[in-house]
Design an enzyme around this catalytic site. Structure first.
Site, short mmCIF file in Angstrom:
data_model
loop_
_atom_site.label_atom_id
_atom_site.label_comp_id
_atom_site.label_asym_id
_atom_site.label_seq_id
_atom_site.Cartn_x
_atom_site.Cartn_y
_atom_site.Cartn_z
N GLU A 98 29.32 51.13 44.68
CA GLU A 98 29.18 50.60 46.11
C GLU A 98 29.44 50.76 46.91
O GLU A 98 30.98 49.93 47.57
CB GLU A 98 28.81 48.62 45.48
CG GLU A 98 27.93 48.77 44.41
CD GLU A 98 27.83 47.33 43.16
OE1 GLU A 98 28.16 46.44 43.93
OE2 GLU A 98 27.62 47.40 42.16
N CYS A 116 32.56 47.29 53.28
CA CYS A 116 33.22 46.92 52.01
C CYS A 116 33.28 48.45 51.05
O CYS A 116 32.21 48.75 51.07
CB CYS A 116 32.76 45.67 51.24
SG CYS A 116 33.78 45.75 49.76
N CYS A 123 37.35 50.28 37.42
CA CYS A 123 38.38 49.83 38.06
C CYS A 123 39.09 49.92 36.33
O CYS A 123 38.13 48.90 35.45
CB CYS A 123 38.51 48.39 38.19
SG CYS A 123 39.94 48.13 38.66
N CYS A 127 40.14 42.79 34.93
CA CYS A 127 40.45 41.08 35.57
C CYS A 127 38.71 39.75 34.75
O CYS A 127 37.92 40.99 35.01
CB CYS A 127 40.23 41.17 36.77
SG CYS A 127 41.54 41.44 37.87
N CYS A 130 36.03 39.09 37.57
CA CYS A 130 35.48 40.85 38.04
C CYS A 130 34.53 41.77 37.02
O CYS A 130 34.73 42.10 35.85
CB CYS A 130 36.20 41.36 38.91
SG CYS A 130 36.18 42.85 39.35
N CYS A 347 31.23 42.09 43.32
CA CYS A 347 30.78 43.27 43.77
C CYS A 347 31.58 44.33 41.88
O CYS A 347 31.57 43.94 41.25
CB CYS A 347 32.46 43.13 44.42
SG CYS A 347 31.93 44.97 44.62
N1 SAH Z 1 41.09 45.68 43.26
C1 SAH Z 1 41.21 44.92 44.37
C2 SAH Z 1 40.32 44.52 45.37
C3 SAH Z 1 39.75 43.95 44.46
S1 SAH Z 1 37.59 43.17 45.01
C4 SAH Z 1 41.86 43.05 44.26
O1 SAH Z 1 41.81 43.42 43.08
O2 SAH Z 1 42.66 42.78 45.33
C5 SAH Z 1 38.48 42.02 46.36
C6 SAH Z 1 38.95 40.54 45.80
O3 SAH Z 1 37.44 40.29 45.52
C7 SAH Z 1 39.93 40.58 44.97
O4 SAH Z 1 40.96 39.68 44.71
C8 SAH Z 1 39.54 40.40 43.43
O5 SAH Z 1 39.95 39.42 43.12
C9 SAH Z 1 38.02 38.91 44.53
N2 SAH Z 1 37.15 39.28 43.64
C10 SAH Z 1 36.34 40.00 41.95
N3 SAH Z 1 35.30 39.41 41.46
C11 SAH Z 1 35.20 38.53 42.12
C12 SAH Z 1 33.62 37.76 41.71
N4 SAH Z 1 32.94 38.04 40.88
N5 SAH Z 1 34.16 36.62 42.38
C13 SAH Z 1 34.75 36.22 44.04
N6 SAH Z 1 35.82 36.87 44.14
C14 SAH Z 1 36.47 38.50 43.28
#
Ligand code: SAH
Length: 361
Positions: A98, A116, A123, A127, A130, A347
């Site tokens: 995306e 973005c 990934c 987490c 996510c 995302c």
């Molecule tokens: N792998 C990287 C980039 C991830 S996206 C990282 O973890 O930093 C950027 C941010 O969005 C990260 O802090 C991630 O934890 C957060 N994120 C992921 N899913 C989310 C969601 N459903 N709602 C809010 N933030 C989210």
């Protein structure tokens, strides 16, 4: 079995492209013209009228201009455009990422839109809140595939800033991410202060990268000030103490003179207590850093799925209260109210949604 796809233009260095172009009977400078025209918006060799017609047709036969295709485009009411990109030769399901083009809140803002971008297909960090890691890692993106997301984004509209916050963990694919961002900096003219790379932290890598004049600012996903809780929220970092991550962030500031942003996804009833706010503020107090709170975006796709951990988006009042509590301890704190909620803002969801539906239709 499908044959390997020919390498697209951006997968060639300038020297390699020059070699190919001269083999085709062109002049060395034609290579640079083709590359610049692509970056400037040409989407077929035929549009590159300053190249000789024979060369244009040889290039069309031999070097694909781009390897990505837009497989789905959704637009939210706030103007955010989410693109689902697939790549030539990789038609198998889920090999998609995306890219989101997010216009500024105020259309007259001189900041321009933010793009973005994703760095991996899937990934490995996993987490639990996510969508990007729910189905694991498929593969790293190539540098040119990361770069092509910028070109697809430019097709939507001009870009003033970029965030490396799409699908994937950028420090687990760093050489390719770096190669792409160096081009973004040098050839797309998006300066280091206008690009933010978000990572779960890897302290040794942060320290290694800091002195190399990285063309981006750093954001580190913290999500909790408590070690045991972070082991669950960011599983790939299990056992890495938060202290070590913060110390690496301090080293980053010393080497780059750019402040680190600590991201904190707010999960209502989980990590948004006054105790969390106080401890977070205490740990960051006195550091050259800010906190960016991200109210959790629900994974609407999975509502009702009993297998998945349930999280809640905190109320606006709870978010503000958390912000005030962290600030009271002395740490600058901002809130990121995600936009485009109705277009799968969380995302990684668009990719999973389309895969779940089966895109044979
Ligand atoms: N792998 C990287 C980039 C991830 S996206 C990282 O973890 O930093 C950027 C941010 O969005 C990260 O802090 C991630 O934890 C957060 N994120 C992921 N899913 C989310 C969601 N459903 N709602 C809010 N933030 C989210």
């Amino acid at each position: 079995m499908s044959l390997p796809s020919p390498r697209p233009l951006l997968a060639h260095t300038v020297d390699e492209l020059t070699g190919r172009v001269t083999e085709m009977g062109g002049r060395p400078f034609h290579a640079r013209i083709a590359r610049e025209a692509l970056i400037a918006g040409a989407r077929s060799y035929d549009e590159m009228t300053s190249l000789p017609a024979d060369l244009r047709s040889a290039l069309t036969d031999e070097i694909p201009l781009l390897s990505s295709e837009v497989r789905e485009e959704t637009r939210a009411s706030d103007g955010a455009t989410k693109l689902l990109l697939g790549f030539a030769g990789r038609e198998e399901d889920m090999d998609e990422v995306e890219t989101v083009h997010i216009p500024p809140h105020n259309p007259k803002s001189p900041k321009g839109a933010t793009l973005c971008v994703s760095t991996q297909v899937g990934c490995p960090v996993a987490c639990p809140f996510c969508a990007s890691g729910l189905a694991g890692l498929v593969r790293n993106l190539e540098a040119h595939e990361i770069l092509e997301q910028f070109l697809r984004g430019l097709d939507v509209g001009p870009i003033g800033r970029a965030v490396v916050m799409g699908i994937g963990e950028p420090l687990l694919n760093y050489p390719n991410v770096r190669a792409a961002l160096d081009v973004v900096n040098a050839e797309l003219g998006i300066g280091a202060r206008k690009v933010t790379l978000s990572t779960v932290g890897f302290p040794d890598r942060v320290r290694e990268i800091a002195p190399t004049k990285p063309p981006f600012q750093l954001a580190i996903s913290l999500h909790t000030p408590f070690d045991a809780e972070r082991d669950d929220l960011v599983p790939a970092m299990r056992g890495v103490p938060i202290d070590d991550i913060l110390a690496a962030g301090d080293d980053w500031f010393r080497a780059t003179h750019r402040e680190v942003t600590y991201e904190y996804v707010l999960l209502g009833g989980d990590n948004d207590s006054p105790h969390h706010a106080e401890e977070l503020g205490r740990r960051l107090r006195g550091r050259r850093a800010t906190v960016n709170l991200i109210p959790w975006n629900p994974l609407t796709l999975f509502e009702g799925d009993p297998e998945l951990p349930r999280y809640r988006r905190p109320s606006p009042d709870a978010v503000t209260a958390f912000q005030e509590a962290v600030q009271a301890v002395g740490t600058v704190t901002t809130i990121r109210w995600s936009r485009g909620l109705e277009s799968d803002a969380a995302c990684g969801q668009l990719r999973l949604r389309l895969a779940a539906r089966g895109r044979a239709d």
